[in-house]
Scaffold this motif. Structure first.
Motif, PDB file in Angstrom:
ATOM      1  N   SER A 219     -19.713  18.593  -2.906  1.00 23.63           N
ATOM      2  CA  SER A 219     -20.529  19.819  -2.926  1.00 23.63           C
ATOM      3  C   SER A 219     -20.980  20.182  -1.520  1.00 23.63           C
ATOM      4  N   LEU A 220     -21.387  19.162  -0.775  1.00 23.33           N
ATOM      5  CA  LEU A 220     -21.866  19.365   0.592  1.00 23.33           C
ATOM      6  C   LEU A 220     -20.757  19.934   1.476  1.00 23.33           C
ATOM      7  N   ILE A 221     -19.557  19.414   1.312  1.00 25.27           N
ATOM      8  CA  ILE A 221     -18.406  19.897   2.079  1.00 25.27           C
ATOM      9  C   ILE A 221     -18.128  21.365   1.756  1.00 25.27           C
ATOM     10  N   TYR A 222     -18.299  21.716   0.473  1.00 26.84           N
ATOM     11  CA  TYR A 222     -18.046  23.099   0.059  1.00 26.84           C
ATOM     12  C   TYR A 222     -19.080  24.070   0.606  1.00 26.84           C
ATOM     13  N   ASP A 223     -20.222  23.557   1.111  1.00 27.72           N
ATOM     14  CA  ASP A 223     -21.186  24.438   1.785  1.00 27.72           C
ATOM     15  C   ASP A 223     -20.552  25.089   3.006  1.00 27.72           C
ATOM     16  N   PHE A 224     -19.581  24.386   3.605  1.00 20.58           N
ATOM     17  CA  PHE A 224     -18.937  24.885   4.827  1.00 20.58           C
ATOM     18  C   PHE A 224     -17.526  25.414   4.577  1.00 20.58           C
ATOM     19  N   GLU A 225     -16.868  24.903   3.557  1.00 19.06           N
ATOM     20  CA  GLU A 225     -15.516  25.360   3.243  1.00 19.06           C
ATOM     21  C   GLU A 225     -15.626  26.443   2.187  1.00 19.06           C
ATOM     22  N   ARG A 226     -15.639  27.665   2.630  1.00 19.07           N
ATOM     23  CA  ARG A 226     -15.864  28.807   1.746  1.00 19.07           C
ATOM     24  C   ARG A 226     -14.864  28.814   0.592  1.00 19.07           C
ATOM     25  N   GLY A 227     -15.369  29.118  -0.594  1.00 19.23           N
ATOM     26  CA  GLY A 227     -14.494  29.238  -1.760  1.00 19.23           C
ATOM     27  C   GLY A 227     -14.309  27.943  -2.525  1.00 19.23           C
ATOM     28  N   GLY A 228     -14.734  26.822  -1.934  1.00 22.07           N
ATOM     29  CA  GLY A 228     -14.579  25.545  -2.617  1.00 22.07           C
ATOM     30  C   GLY A 228     -15.568  25.424  -3.771  1.00 22.07           C
ATOM     31  N   LYS A 229     -15.083  24.972  -4.922  1.00 24.44           N
ATOM     32  CA  LYS A 229     -15.956  24.849  -6.096  1.00 24.44           C
ATOM     33  C   LYS A 229     -15.660  23.553  -6.837  1.00 24.44           C
ATOM     34  N   LEU A 230     -16.727  22.947  -7.338  1.00 21.82           N
ATOM     35  CA  LEU A 230     -16.545  21.789  -8.200  1.00 21.82           C
ATOM     36  C   LEU A 230     -15.927  22.234  -9.516  1.00 21.82           C
ATOM     37  N   THR A 231     -15.295  21.292 -10.205  1.00 19.63           N
ATOM     38  CA  THR A 231     -14.788  21.602 -11.539  1.00 19.63           C
ATOM     39  C   THR A 231     -15.966  21.709 -12.504  1.00 19.63           C
ATOM     40  N   TYR A 232     -15.720  22.284 -13.643  1.00 18.55           N
ATOM     41  CA  TYR A 232     -16.766  22.413 -14.665  1.00 18.55           C
ATOM     42  C   TYR A 232     -17.332  21.049 -15.032  1.00 18.55           C
ATOM     43  N   LEU A 233     -16.448  20.066 -15.226  1.00 18.52           N
ATOM     44  CA  LEU A 233     -16.886  18.723 -15.615  1.00 18.52           C
ATOM     45  C   LEU A 233     -17.718  18.063 -14.515  1.00 18.52           C
ATOM     46  N   GLU A 234     -17.344  18.285 -13.253  1.00 21.13           N
ATOM     47  CA  GLU A 234     -18.113  17.726 -12.138  1.00 21.13           C
ATOM     48  C   GLU A 234     -19.514  18.329 -12.088  1.00 21.13           C
ATOM     49  N   ARG A 235     -19.602  19.641 -12.263  1.00 20.34           N
ATOM     50  CA  ARG A 235     -20.911  20.309 -12.247  1.00 20.34           C
ATOM     51  C   ARG A 235     -21.795  19.812 -13.389  1.00 20.34           C
ATOM     52  N   GLU A 236     -21.188  19.684 -14.577  1.00 14.74           N
ATOM     53  CA  GLU A 236     -21.968  19.253 -15.733  1.00 14.74           C
ATOM     54  C   GLU A 236     -22.437  17.810 -15.576  1.00 14.74           C
ATOM     55  N   LYS A 237     -21.623  16.978 -14.961  1.00 11.23           N
ATOM     56  CA  LYS A 237     -22.015  15.593 -14.726  1.00 11.23           C
ATOM     57  C   LYS A 237     -23.240  15.538 -13.806  1.00 11.23           C
ATOM     58  N   LEU A 238     -23.223  16.366 -12.762  1.00 12.44           N
ATOM     59  CA  LEU A 238     -24.364  16.435 -11.842  1.00 12.44           C
ATOM     60  C   LEU A 238     -25.621  16.927 -12.551  1.00 12.44           C
ATOM     61  N   VAL A 239     -25.479  18.014 -13.286  1.00 13.45           N
ATOM     62  CA  VAL A 239     -26.634  18.614 -13.961  1.00 13.45           C
ATOM     63  C   VAL A 239     -27.211  17.655 -15.005  1.00 13.45           C
ATOM     64  N   ASP A 240     -26.334  16.994 -15.768  1.00 15.92           N
ATOM     65  CA  ASP A 240     -26.793  16.028 -16.768  1.00 15.92           C
ATOM     66  C   ASP A 240     -27.599  14.913 -16.100  1.00 15.92           C
ATOM     67  N   PHE A 241     -27.104  14.455 -14.946  1.00 13.14           N
ATOM     68  CA  PHE A 241     -27.811  13.398 -14.221  1.00 13.14           C
ATOM     69  C   PHE A 241     -29.179  13.883 -13.760  1.00 13.14           C
ATOM     70  N   ILE A 242     -29.226  15.072 -13.172  1.00 14.36           N
ATOM     71  CA  ILE A 242     -30.482  15.602 -12.620  1.00 14.36           C
ATOM     72  C   ILE A 242     -31.536  15.764 -13.708  1.00 14.36           C
ATOM     73  N   PHE A 243     -31.126  16.282 -14.876  1.00 11.19           N
ATOM     74  CA  PHE A 243     -32.100  16.499 -15.947  1.00 11.19           C
ATOM     75  C   PHE A 243     -32.469  15.207 -16.683  1.00 11.19           C
ATOM     76  N   SER A 244     -31.740  14.137 -16.405  1.00 13.30           N
ATOM     77  CA  SER A 244     -32.054  12.863 -17.060  1.00 13.30           C
ATOM     78  C   SER A 244     -32.880  11.938 -16.163  1.00 13.30           C
ATOM     79  N   ILE A 245     -33.183  12.377 -14.930  1.00 14.18           N
ATOM     80  CA  ILE A 245     -33.925  11.528 -13.986  1.00 14.18           C
ATOM     81  C   ILE A 245     -35.332  11.255 -14.523  1.00 14.18           C
ATOM     82  N   GLU A 246     -35.682   9.979 -14.588  1.00 17.79           N
ATOM     83  CA  GLU A 246     -37.026   9.589 -15.025  1.00 17.79           C
ATOM     84  C   GLU A 246     -37.882   9.132 -13.847  1.00 17.79           C
ATOM     85  N   THR A 247     -37.238   8.467 -12.886  1.00 12.18           N
ATOM     86  CA  THR A 247     -37.957   8.003 -11.699  1.00 12.18           C
ATOM     87  C   THR A 247     -37.226   8.507 -10.463  1.00 12.18           C
TER      88      THR A 247
END
Length: 273
Positions: free
Chosen positions: A111-139
């Motif tokens: 994701s960080l690399i795509y900040d500089f490489e215009r047009g780069g996008k994670l796959t749907y599954l990669e994005r969902e994996k990140l989001v699932d992790f973020i919303f599951s953080i307890e500590t």
């Protein structure tokens, strides 16, 4: 990560005065504990929890010790990634990404690399994996803050707003700690930049006010980063000339402070708006 769990277990055991042989009555041999603490083998989950209960340690208490090990180990890598990001050294970020084992961190660095490489996008599954992790953080710890900071650029607008609101509620106790406050403010800044870019005036304004409050008594570094975002907000929604003036003021301050990487980074951001 495994070694961090083993080290945390060993520290707690020794601090509470238990020997490696103390767990024999649970059916866990001295040699099993010894190999586990050296990182040679794992303990079955049920035995691990039995051992914690035997020592009268809650999982929350164990997790705090574990996080201290993980944070200290990850901090050095974070600093290396941070320096590469603000110097826009994409090659260095890629080299770090190829070395690490954590699948989640690999996705975040992509994701960080795509900040500089215009047009780069994670796959749907990669994005969902990140989001699932973020919303599951307890500590929250450095690892969790870093995953979000690195990857927020690949998350959609509605979920960015939801995540920043969640962070505001769940990390308020961290804002009094300078080190953590920096992580939190940098996450907000990156999210606000995206919201301004997408034309979300109300949410970007509200989050800007939040971080202005967080940093009232802070150092010039964070305040100057916020100055850039205030300028971008002004530029996008109100007065182009005044907004550009604030942006240039931010860059000039970093030049004066001899923070060349930061100056160049914000010049780069300025060129994209």
């Amino acid at each position: 990560m495994e070694n961090q769990i083993n080290n945390a277990f060993k520290e707690i055991r020794k601090k509470l005065g238990f020997k490696q042989s103390s767990f024999v009555e649970l059916g866990i041999s001295k040699s099993s504990i010894s190999r586990f603490e050296r990182g040679e083998t794992s303990l079955p989950v049920h035995q691990f929890y039995q051992a914690l209960e035997f020592m009268d340690i809650t999982f929350y208490e164990f997790n705090q010790t574990y996080l201290s090990y993980r944070n200290s180990e990850f901090k050095e890598m974070y600093d290396e990634i941070y320096d590469a990001y603000y110097s826009r050294d994409v090659l260095k970020i890629k080299k770090i990404m190829y070395k690490i084992k954590s699948p989640l961190l690999k996705i975040a660095l992509k994701s960080l690399i795509y900040d500089f490489e215009r047009g780069g996008k994670l796959t749907y599954l990669e994005r969902e994996k990140l989001v699932d992790f973020i919303f599951s953080i307890e500590t929250w710890g450095i690892f969790e803050f870093s995953i979000l900071q690195f990857s927020i650029g690949q998350i959609d607008e509605k979920r960015i707003v939801k995540i920043l609101k969640l962070m505001k509620e769940e990390t308020s106790q961290f804002t009094s700690i300078r080190q953590y406050r920096r992580y939190i403010v940098q996450i907000f800044l990156k999210g606000i930049f995206i919201l301004i870019l997408l034309g979300d005036k109300n949410d970007s304004e509200n989050f800007l006010k939040d971080i202005q409050k967080m940093t009232e008594n802070d150092d010039l570094f964070l305040k100057n980063c916020i100055l850039f975002m205030e300028g971008y907000y002004e530029y996008k929604f109100f007065n182009i000339e005044l907004g550009r003036k604030k942006i240039n003021e931010c860059i000039n301050i970093f030049d004066t402070l001899d923070c060349q990487d930061m100056s160049n980074f914000f010049k780069y951001l300025s060129s994209t708006i």
